[in-house]
Write a protein that holds these residues in place. Structure first.
Motif, PDB file in Angstrom:
ATOM      1  N   HIS A  17     -22.530 -14.130  12.722  1.00 35.40           N
ATOM      2  CA  HIS A  17     -21.471 -14.511  13.660  1.00 35.40           C
ATOM      3  C   HIS A  17     -21.653 -15.957  14.124  1.00 35.40           C
ATOM      4  O   HIS A  17     -20.694 -16.730  14.183  1.00 35.40           O
ATOM      5  CB  HIS A  17     -21.470 -13.567  14.864  1.00 35.40           C
ATOM      6  N   CYS A  18     -22.876 -16.326  14.422  1.00 40.61           N
ATOM      7  CA  CYS A  18     -23.161 -17.692  14.849  1.00 40.61           C
ATOM      8  C   CYS A  18     -22.867 -18.673  13.714  1.00 40.61           C
ATOM      9  O   CYS A  18     -22.296 -19.739  13.940  1.00 40.61           O
ATOM     10  CB  CYS A  18     -24.609 -17.809  15.297  1.00 40.61           C
ATOM     11  N   GLY A  19     -23.245 -18.306  12.503  1.00 45.49           N
ATOM     12  CA  GLY A  19     -22.959 -19.161  11.343  1.00 45.49           C
ATOM     13  C   GLY A  19     -21.471 -19.392  11.169  1.00 45.49           C
ATOM     14  O   GLY A  19     -21.026 -20.517  10.891  1.00 45.49           O
ATOM     15  N   LEU A  57     -17.361 -13.192   8.310  1.00 41.56           N
ATOM     16  CA  LEU A  57     -16.193 -13.904   7.785  1.00 41.56           C
ATOM     17  C   LEU A  57     -14.983 -12.979   7.721  1.00 41.56           C
ATOM     18  O   LEU A  57     -13.896 -13.322   8.195  1.00 41.56           O
ATOM     19  CB  LEU A  57     -16.501 -14.482   6.407  1.00 41.56           C
ATOM     20  N   PHE A  58     -15.165 -11.800   7.161  1.00 39.34           N
ATOM     21  CA  PHE A  58     -14.049 -10.852   7.045  1.00 39.34           C
ATOM     22  C   PHE A  58     -13.559 -10.396   8.417  1.00 39.34           C
ATOM     23  O   PHE A  58     -12.348 -10.277   8.647  1.00 39.34           O
ATOM     24  CB  PHE A  58     -14.429  -9.649   6.188  1.00 39.34           C
ATOM     25  N   ASP A  59     -14.487 -10.150   9.332  1.00 41.34           N
ATOM     26  CA  ASP A  59     -14.093  -9.784  10.691  1.00 41.34           C
ATOM     27  C   ASP A  59     -13.292 -10.903  11.345  1.00 41.34           C
ATOM     28  O   ASP A  59     -12.313 -10.661  12.046  1.00 41.34           O
ATOM     29  CB  ASP A  59     -15.311  -9.467  11.559  1.00 41.34           C
ATOM     30  N   PRO A  66      -6.914 -18.245   9.848  1.00 44.70           N
ATOM     31  CA  PRO A  66      -7.816 -18.913  10.781  1.00 44.70           C
ATOM     32  C   PRO A  66      -7.048 -19.831  11.725  1.00 44.70           C
ATOM     33  O   PRO A  66      -6.101 -20.509  11.311  1.00 44.70           O
ATOM     34  CB  PRO A  66      -8.730 -19.744   9.873  1.00 44.70           C
ATOM     35  N   GLN A  67      -7.444 -19.813  12.969  1.00 43.14           N
ATOM     36  CA  GLN A  67      -6.800 -20.684  13.953  1.00 43.14           C
ATOM     37  C   GLN A  67      -7.765 -20.997  15.081  1.00 43.14           C
ATOM     38  O   GLN A  67      -8.806 -20.364  15.213  1.00 43.14           O
ATOM     39  CB  GLN A  67      -5.544 -20.041  14.500  1.00 43.14           C
ATOM     40  N   VAL A  68      -7.392 -21.977  15.886  1.00 44.86           N
ATOM     41  CA  VAL A  68      -8.205 -22.350  17.033  1.00 44.86           C
ATOM     42  C   VAL A  68      -8.061 -21.266  18.098  1.00 44.86           C
ATOM     43  O   VAL A  68      -6.956 -20.925  18.499  1.00 44.86           O
ATOM     44  CB  VAL A  68      -7.763 -23.717  17.602  1.00 44.86           C
ATOM     45  N   TYR A  69      -9.188 -20.731  18.522  1.00 43.65           N
ATOM     46  CA  TYR A  69      -9.208 -19.743  19.592  1.00 43.65           C
ATOM     47  C   TYR A  69      -8.988 -20.477  20.910  1.00 43.65           C
ATOM     48  O   TYR A  69      -9.640 -21.479  21.195  1.00 43.65           O
ATOM     49  CB  TYR A  69     -10.546 -19.001  19.566  1.00 43.65           C
ATOM     50  N   GLY A  70      -8.069 -20.002  21.711  1.00 43.30           N
ATOM     51  CA  GLY A  70      -7.706 -20.669  22.953  1.00 43.30           C
ATOM     52  C   GLY A  70      -8.869 -20.924  23.885  1.00 43.30           C
ATOM     53  O   GLY A  70      -8.915 -21.944  24.566  1.00 43.30           O
ATOM     54  N   GLU A  87      -9.566 -25.143   6.898  1.00 41.71           N
ATOM     55  CA  GLU A  87     -10.282 -25.872   5.841  1.00 41.71           C
ATOM     56  C   GLU A  87     -11.781 -25.579   5.904  1.00 41.71           C
ATOM     57  O   GLU A  87     -12.425 -25.393   4.871  1.00 41.71           O
ATOM     58  CB  GLU A  87     -10.027 -27.371   5.963  1.00 41.71           C
ATOM     59  N   ARG A  88     -12.316 -25.524   7.105  1.00 40.31           N
ATOM     60  CA  ARG A  88     -13.747 -25.245   7.256  1.00 40.31           C
ATOM     61  C   ARG A  88     -14.079 -23.817   6.842  1.00 40.31           C
ATOM     62  O   ARG A  88     -15.129 -23.563   6.237  1.00 40.31           O
ATOM     63  CB  ARG A  88     -14.195 -25.516   8.685  1.00 40.31           C
ATOM     64  N   ILE A  89     -13.187 -22.906   7.140  1.00 37.41           N
ATOM     65  CA  ILE A  89     -13.389 -21.512   6.716  1.00 37.41           C
ATOM     66  C   ILE A  89     -13.349 -21.420   5.192  1.00 37.41           C
ATOM     67  O   ILE A  89     -14.150 -20.703   4.579  1.00 37.41           O
ATOM     68  CB  ILE A  89     -12.342 -20.572   7.357  1.00 37.41           C
ATOM     69  N   ASP A  90     -12.432 -22.127   4.561  1.00 40.42           N
ATOM     70  CA  ASP A  90     -12.371 -22.142   3.093  1.00 40.42           C
ATOM     71  C   ASP A  90     -13.674 -22.658   2.503  1.00 40.42           C
ATOM     72  O   ASP A  90     -14.201 -22.090   1.542  1.00 40.42           O
ATOM     73  CB  ASP A  90     -11.205 -22.994   2.606  1.00 40.42           C
ATOM     74  N   ARG A  91     -14.201 -23.745   3.068  1.00 43.77           N
ATOM     75  CA  ARG A  91     -15.461 -24.309   2.572  1.00 43.77           C
ATOM     76  C   ARG A  91     -16.629 -23.355   2.827  1.00 43.77           C
ATOM     77  O   ARG A  91     -17.522 -23.224   1.983  1.00 43.77           O
ATOM     78  CB  ARG A  91     -15.734 -25.668   3.226  1.00 43.77           C
ATOM     79  N   TYR A  92     -16.610 -22.698   3.979  1.00 48.79           N
ATOM     80  CA  TYR A  92     -17.666 -21.743   4.303  1.00 48.79           C
ATOM     81  C   TYR A  92     -17.628 -20.564   3.328  1.00 48.79           C
ATOM     82  O   TYR A  92     -18.664 -20.133   2.821  1.00 48.79           O
ATOM     83  CB  TYR A  92     -17.508 -21.271   5.750  1.00 48.79           C
ATOM     84  N   GLN A  93     -16.444 -20.074   3.054  1.00 50.31           N
ATOM     85  CA  GLN A  93     -16.308 -18.969   2.095  1.00 50.31           C
ATOM     86  C   GLN A  93     -16.838 -19.394   0.738  1.00 50.31           C
ATOM     87  O   GLN A  93     -17.581 -18.633   0.107  1.00 50.31           O
ATOM     88  CB  GLN A  93     -14.842 -18.571   1.980  1.00 50.31           C
ATOM     89  N   ALA A  94     -16.500 -20.581   0.270  1.00 48.64           N
ATOM     90  CA  ALA A  94     -16.995 -21.080  -1.015  1.00 48.64           C
ATOM     91  C   ALA A  94     -18.515 -21.183  -1.013  1.00 48.64           C
ATOM     92  O   ALA A  94     -19.171 -20.832  -2.000  1.00 48.64           O
ATOM     93  CB  ALA A  94     -16.362 -22.417  -1.349  1.00 48.64           C
TER      94      ALA A  94
END
Length: 103
Positions: A17-19, A57-59, A66-70, A87-94
């Motif tokens: 979760h922290c990652g 990631l899936f959670d 993906p969006q900015v949490y308020g 974009e960062r989530i895409d890179r993290y998934q890769a």
């Protein structure tokens, strides 16, 4: 980090979760640096498995794109946009796929 549901359980769940949060806030490099530092500090008491990263990631994607949490803005994370987070989530998934040995 904001972990409202933290409890006694597998350390890998919190590390994953922290990652994910660090990848969203600062990029894959920050998430990887955290993981290496955590593994170094925990030593033999922590066995890393990418399952926890993938689960986080899936959670994180279960609610939609993906969006900015308020709440992040209230804590000073003002430079993020939905596009940057996606974009960062895409890179993290890769990076997770590469860590598993995929291309």
């Amino acid at each position: 980090m904001d972990w409202p549901n933290a409890c006694l359980g597998p350390a890998g769940a919190d590390v994953g979760h922290c990652g994910l949060n660090l990848a969203q806030f600062y990029g894959v490099e920050a998430a990887d640096a955290f993981l290496l530092a955590y593994m170094d500090r925990a030593g033999a008491s922590f066995t890393y498995h990418p399952y926890w990263d993938l689960l986080s990631l899936f959670d994180g994607l279960a609610g939609g794109p993906p969006q900015v949490y308020g709440g992040w803005k209230a804590f000073g994370m003002t430079g993020l946009t939905d596009r940057i987070v996606a974009e960062r989530i895409d890179r993290y998934q890769a990076s997770l796929i590469n860590r598993l040995g995929g291309n």
